[in-house]
Design an enzyme around this catalytic site. Structure first.
Site, PDB file in Angstrom:
ATOM      1  N   ARG A  52     -27.851 -11.287  -5.182  1.00 58.28           N
ATOM      2  CA  ARG A  52     -26.750 -12.072  -5.278  1.00 58.28           C
ATOM      3  C   ARG A  52     -25.986 -12.607  -4.006  1.00 58.28           C
ATOM      4  O   ARG A  52     -25.994 -11.741  -3.193  1.00 58.28           O
ATOM      5  CB  ARG A  52     -25.628 -11.228  -6.216  1.00 58.28           C
ATOM      6  CG  ARG A  52     -24.446 -11.663  -6.222  1.00 58.28           C
ATOM      7  CD  ARG A  52     -24.421 -12.770  -7.202  1.00 58.28           C
ATOM      8  NE  ARG A  52     -23.010 -13.181  -7.807  1.00 58.28           N
ATOM      9  CZ  ARG A  52     -22.073 -13.784  -7.153  1.00 58.28           C
ATOM     10  NH1 ARG A  52     -22.584 -13.987  -5.989  1.00 58.28           N
ATOM     11  NH2 ARG A  52     -20.848 -14.057  -7.713  1.00 58.28           N
ATOM     12  N   GLU A  60     -20.963 -21.178 -13.366  1.00 54.59           N
ATOM     13  CA  GLU A  60     -21.986 -20.501 -14.447  1.00 54.59           C
ATOM     14  C   GLU A  60     -22.847 -21.745 -14.785  1.00 54.59           C
ATOM     15  O   GLU A  60     -22.387 -22.770 -14.860  1.00 54.59           O
ATOM     16  CB  GLU A  60     -21.208 -19.779 -15.420  1.00 54.59           C
ATOM     17  CG  GLU A  60     -20.260 -18.671 -14.820  1.00 54.59           C
ATOM     18  CD  GLU A  60     -21.162 -17.590 -14.556  1.00 54.59           C
ATOM     19  OE1 GLU A  60     -22.309 -17.471 -14.894  1.00 54.59           O
ATOM     20  OE2 GLU A  60     -20.573 -16.985 -13.537  1.00 54.59           O
ATOM     21  N   ARG A  94     -28.210  -5.550  -8.304  1.00 57.05           N
ATOM     22  CA  ARG A  94     -28.799  -6.568  -7.597  1.00 57.05           C
ATOM     23  C   ARG A  94     -28.203  -6.289  -5.884  1.00 57.05           C
ATOM     24  O   ARG A  94     -27.038  -5.692  -5.850  1.00 57.05           O
ATOM     25  CB  ARG A  94     -27.949  -8.037  -7.754  1.00 57.05           C
ATOM     26  CG  ARG A  94     -28.462  -8.434  -9.397  1.00 57.05           C
ATOM     27  CD  ARG A  94     -27.697  -9.631  -9.649  1.00 57.05           C
ATOM     28  NE  ARG A  94     -26.319  -9.444  -9.815  1.00 57.05           N
ATOM     29  CZ  ARG A  94     -25.406 -10.348 -10.225  1.00 57.05           C
ATOM     30  NH1 ARG A  94     -25.800 -11.594 -10.493  1.00 57.05           N
ATOM     31  NH2 ARG A  94     -24.186 -10.240 -10.190  1.00 57.05           N
TER      32      ARG A  94
END
Length: 160
Positions: A52, A60, A94
């Site tokens: 990330r 999004e 992540r």
């Protein structure tokens, strides 16, 4: 003898920090997937590592500019070898990292081109805020929209 003792202590301290999660390491690998404008998979030791991008938040997938943001990141890094400056892990496991392609800071470039916001909740980097301000002034990327919605606000809204 004292030099050897110091070296051994430093080694064990490094091991301890690595196992406690306090040490962060840089790693490199080929980008094998682009999930969206701020998340990639990097192949490390023949296994994908989800990364990330630190301090930024891209639209999004179903949000305005979500696809364009993903495409912009793909054009920069897909199938290329990148260096990931690891800054920790998020609640999903992540890696949070700054991506470098040679001398290019990819996180900064995404903001500079108007393909991502500075993630206000997590960023204290003044340079990123300046890059975002410049993108707004020049109406780059998502800033062509007269009132773009930040991804964190979009995620809070009930989705259809």
């Amino acid at each position: 003898m004292a030099v050897v003792g110091r070296g051994v202590r430093a080694f064990w301290l490094a091991v301890l920090l690595a196992f406690t999660g306090l040490a962060h390491a840089d790693f490199s690998g080929q980008v094998v997937a682009i999930l969206d404008g701020d998340t990639i998979d990097v192949l490390v030791d023949q296994r994908p590592v989800r990364v990330r991008l630190a301090q930024i938040d891209a639209p999004e997938k179903r949000q305005a500019f979500g696809t364009r943001s993903r495409e912009a990141l793909a054009a920069l890094v897909f199938r290329k070898t990148v260096l990931v400056g690891e800054e920790g892990r998020d609640r999903y496991g992540r890696v949070i990292g700054t991506i470098h392609l040679g001398n290019l800071n990819v996180n900064e470039k995404m903001v500079r081109e108007g393909m991502a916001w500075v993630y206000r909740k997590y960023s204290k980097d003044k340079m990123l805020y300046e890059l975002e301000d410049q993108a707004k002034v020049h109406r780059l990327g998502l800033w062509v929209d007269p009132s773009p919605e930040a991804p964190w606000a979009y995620r809070r809204r009930p989705q259809k």
